[in-house]
Design an enzyme around this catalytic site. Sequence first.
Site, short mmCIF file in Angstrom:
data_model
loop_
_atom_site.label_atom_id
_atom_site.label_comp_id
_atom_site.label_asym_id
_atom_site.label_seq_id
_atom_site.Cartn_x
_atom_site.Cartn_y
_atom_site.Cartn_z
N ASP A 159 0.84 -1.20 -0.02
CA ASP A 159 0.02 0.04 -0.18
C ASP A 159 0.93 1.35 0.04
O ASP A 159 1.18 1.77 1.03
CB ASP A 159 -0.89 -0.14 1.24
CG ASP A 159 -1.91 0.97 1.18
OD1 ASP A 159 -1.59 2.24 0.29
OD2 ASP A 159 -2.90 1.34 1.76
N HIS A 180 0.58 7.93 3.78
CA HIS A 180 1.37 7.18 4.75
C HIS A 180 3.06 7.64 4.79
O HIS A 180 3.60 6.91 5.64
CB HIS A 180 1.04 5.80 4.93
CG HIS A 180 -0.24 5.59 4.72
ND1 HIS A 180 -1.15 5.79 5.75
CD2 HIS A 180 -0.83 5.01 3.73
CE1 HIS A 180 -2.40 5.34 5.26
NE2 HIS A 180 -2.26 5.11 4.06
N ILE A 182 0.10 9.21 8.35
CA ILE A 182 -0.57 8.66 9.29
C ILE A 182 -0.30 6.95 8.95
O ILE A 182 0.09 6.69 7.77
CB ILE A 182 -2.18 8.81 9.36
CG1 ILE A 182 -2.84 8.33 7.81
CG2 ILE A 182 -2.38 10.36 9.57
CD1 ILE A 182 -4.16 8.61 7.97
N GLY A 216 -4.48 1.90 8.11
CA GLY A 216 -5.48 1.11 9.12
C GLY A 216 -5.28 -0.16 9.23
O GLY A 216 -5.26 -0.69 10.51
C1 LIG Z 1 -11.32 1.73 -2.86
C2 LIG Z 1 -10.19 2.04 -2.36
C3 LIG Z 1 -9.60 1.15 -1.33
C4 LIG Z 1 -8.79 1.51 -0.30
C5 LIG Z 1 -7.98 0.92 0.35
C6 LIG Z 1 -7.15 1.30 1.64
C7 LIG Z 1 -6.39 2.61 1.89
C8 LIG Z 1 -6.26 2.95 3.30
C9 LIG Z 1 -6.61 3.98 3.81
C10 LIG Z 1 -5.81 4.43 5.19
O1 LIG Z 1 -5.31 3.26 5.89
S1 LIG Z 1 -6.36 5.64 6.14
C11 LIG Z 1 -5.91 5.23 7.85
C12 LIG Z 1 -6.72 4.47 8.45
N1 LIG Z 1 -8.11 4.89 8.79
C13 LIG Z 1 -8.20 6.07 9.84
O2 LIG Z 1 -7.37 6.59 10.30
C14 LIG Z 1 -9.53 6.55 9.77
C15 LIG Z 1 -10.00 6.75 11.32
N2 LIG Z 1 -11.28 7.17 11.52
C16 LIG Z 1 -11.78 8.55 11.71
O3 LIG Z 1 -11.03 9.46 11.53
C17 LIG Z 1 -13.01 8.85 11.77
O4 LIG Z 1 -13.86 7.79 12.30
C18 LIG Z 1 -13.79 9.02 10.35
C19 LIG Z 1 -13.87 7.86 9.59
C20 LIG Z 1 -13.18 10.49 9.88
C21 LIG Z 1 -15.25 9.32 10.65
O5 LIG Z 1 -15.49 10.25 11.62
P1 LIG Z 1 -16.58 11.24 11.76
O6 LIG Z 1 -16.48 11.99 12.91
O7 LIG Z 1 -16.71 12.05 10.31
O8 LIG Z 1 -17.98 10.43 11.45
P2 LIG Z 1 -19.11 10.60 12.24
O9 LIG Z 1 -19.72 11.96 12.12
O10 LIG Z 1 -19.20 9.97 13.63
O11 LIG Z 1 -20.23 9.44 11.41
C22 LIG Z 1 -20.63 10.10 10.22
C23 LIG Z 1 -21.31 8.48 9.64
O12 LIG Z 1 -20.28 7.68 9.17
C24 LIG Z 1 -20.45 6.35 9.87
N3 LIG Z 1 -18.91 6.11 10.26
C25 LIG Z 1 -18.28 6.77 11.03
N4 LIG Z 1 -16.95 6.14 11.41
C26 LIG Z 1 -16.90 5.24 10.31
C27 LIG Z 1 -15.98 4.28 9.95
N5 LIG Z 1 -14.96 4.48 10.53
N6 LIG Z 1 -16.48 3.32 9.18
C28 LIG Z 1 -17.48 3.30 8.47
N7 LIG Z 1 -18.57 4.07 8.81
C29 LIG Z 1 -18.25 5.16 9.92
C30 LIG Z 1 -21.30 6.85 11.20
O13 LIG Z 1 -21.80 5.44 11.46
C31 LIG Z 1 -22.27 7.83 10.63
O14 LIG Z 1 -23.14 7.01 9.95
P3 LIG Z 1 -24.73 7.27 10.59
O15 LIG Z 1 -24.65 6.77 12.10
O16 LIG Z 1 -25.06 8.73 10.65
O17 LIG Z 1 -25.64 6.38 9.87
#
Ligand SMILES: CCCCCCC/C=C/C(=O)SCCNC(=O)CCNC(=O)[C@H](O)C(C)(C)COP(=O)(O)OP(=O)(O)OC[C@H]1O[C@@H](n2cnc3c(N)ncnc32)[C@H](O)[C@@H]1OP(=O)(O)O
Length: 309
Positions: free
Chosen positions: A208, A213, A228, A231
């Site tokens: 990746d 990153h 960062i 994940g």
């Molecule tokens: C096709 C491409 C493939 C990609 C390959 C992979 C690429 C890799 C990238 C990475 O590794 S990035 C690093 C790892 N990830 C992170 O660091 C993310 C950490 N999480 C966050 O920063 C936060 O949780 C967020 C994702 C920004 C969301 O926070 P936010 O405060 O904006 O959300 P909420 O207001 O609480 O919720 C809104 C809505 O979304 C749903 N939700 C919240 N978090 C998640 C989640 N982690 N995954 C899925 N859904 C999420 C939440 O339930 C809310 O929905 P409703 O409840 O309103 O229906």
Amino acid sequence: MAPTDSEFNPDLLLAHKLPETRFTYNERDVAIYALGIGACDQDAIDSDELKYVYHKNGQDFIQALPTFASLISLGSLTKGLDLPGFKYDPSLLLHGQHYIEIYRPFPSKASLINKVSLAGLQDKGKAAILEIETRSYEQGSGELLCMNRTTVFLRGAGGFSNSSQPFSYKNYPSNQGLAVKIPQRQPLTVCEERTQQSQALLYRLSGDYNPLHSDPEVAKLAGFPRPILHGLCTLGFAIKAIIKCVCKGDPTAVKTISGRFLATVFPGETLITEMWLEGLRVIYQTKVKERNKAVLSGYVNIRGLSSSL
Ligand SMILES: CCCCCCC/C=C/C(=O)SCCNC(=O)CCNC(=O)[C@H](O)C(C)(C)COP(=O)(O)OP(=O)(O)OC[C@H]1O[C@@H](n2cnc3c(N)ncnc32)[C@H](O)[C@@H]1OP(=O)(O)O
């Protein structure tokens, strides 16, 4: 009037067939992956972890960790996906959740064929949630080895559908949801591991290469003070801890893995994983020690446990 390229077109999107991909790996890839998620990092002769990076005691094969499955699906995804009828900015993408089913222990080398499909799309207003499912078959035998479901949180890509009835599509059972309730009681066990400043630089060598990153400028443009951690790297640390502390070091005990990425981890931070046992399910939560912040939670289903736990 026909919709333009930038308009949301559910018919076009749901009818779209994603191409099959191939993934070939060997023992070197298995060992580099294990090093990327901290195997033997705190102790180079760790008797639980040496088998992931070296032919310990003359063992025939280097043993693959179950989270190695996550790499298999990523080969086709890290550059983003071109989806007709749906547009998003890949530089704002964050990994939101990951779900893995393992049908048989991982060989230490294999050639696989990935069948990739759209598993979900939801309009959350400020963001879109896109889910991609990858089923991986061993080339030759055609045996199904594992399934990965990758959920990505696409910042700024929501609001594409009718706001009174936001678009929501999911093609998998609701009991595979990833949100877990963290028990109020004391955990069964806790594992602490420090990540290295260079953790993401090492982990990326497993495939990746997203500059989020590794490149400070790209990280800033995506809204972060510095690069960062992937994940899936954090997930790898947590599941490795569960194998060590609950599964008595047996990586083949793991059947299903789920994780939701709750907050960002920065390389160099210390991960504390708390574990609770509920039947044959381990509920876990990982926190960053320095900020006392929960960054990952989920569960692992296991095949069986010895009675001494
Ligand atoms: C096709 C491409 C493939 C990609 C390959 C992979 C690429 C890799 C990238 C990475 O590794 S990035 C690093 C790892 N990830 C992170 O660091 C993310 C950490 N999480 C966050 O920063 C936060 O949780 C967020 C994702 C920004 C969301 O926070 P936010 O405060 O904006 O959300 P909420 O207001 O609480 O919720 C809104 C809505 O979304 C749903 N939700 C919240 N978090 C998640 C989640 N982690 N995954 C899925 N859904 C999420 C939440 O339930 C809310 O929905 P409703 O409840 O309103 O229906």
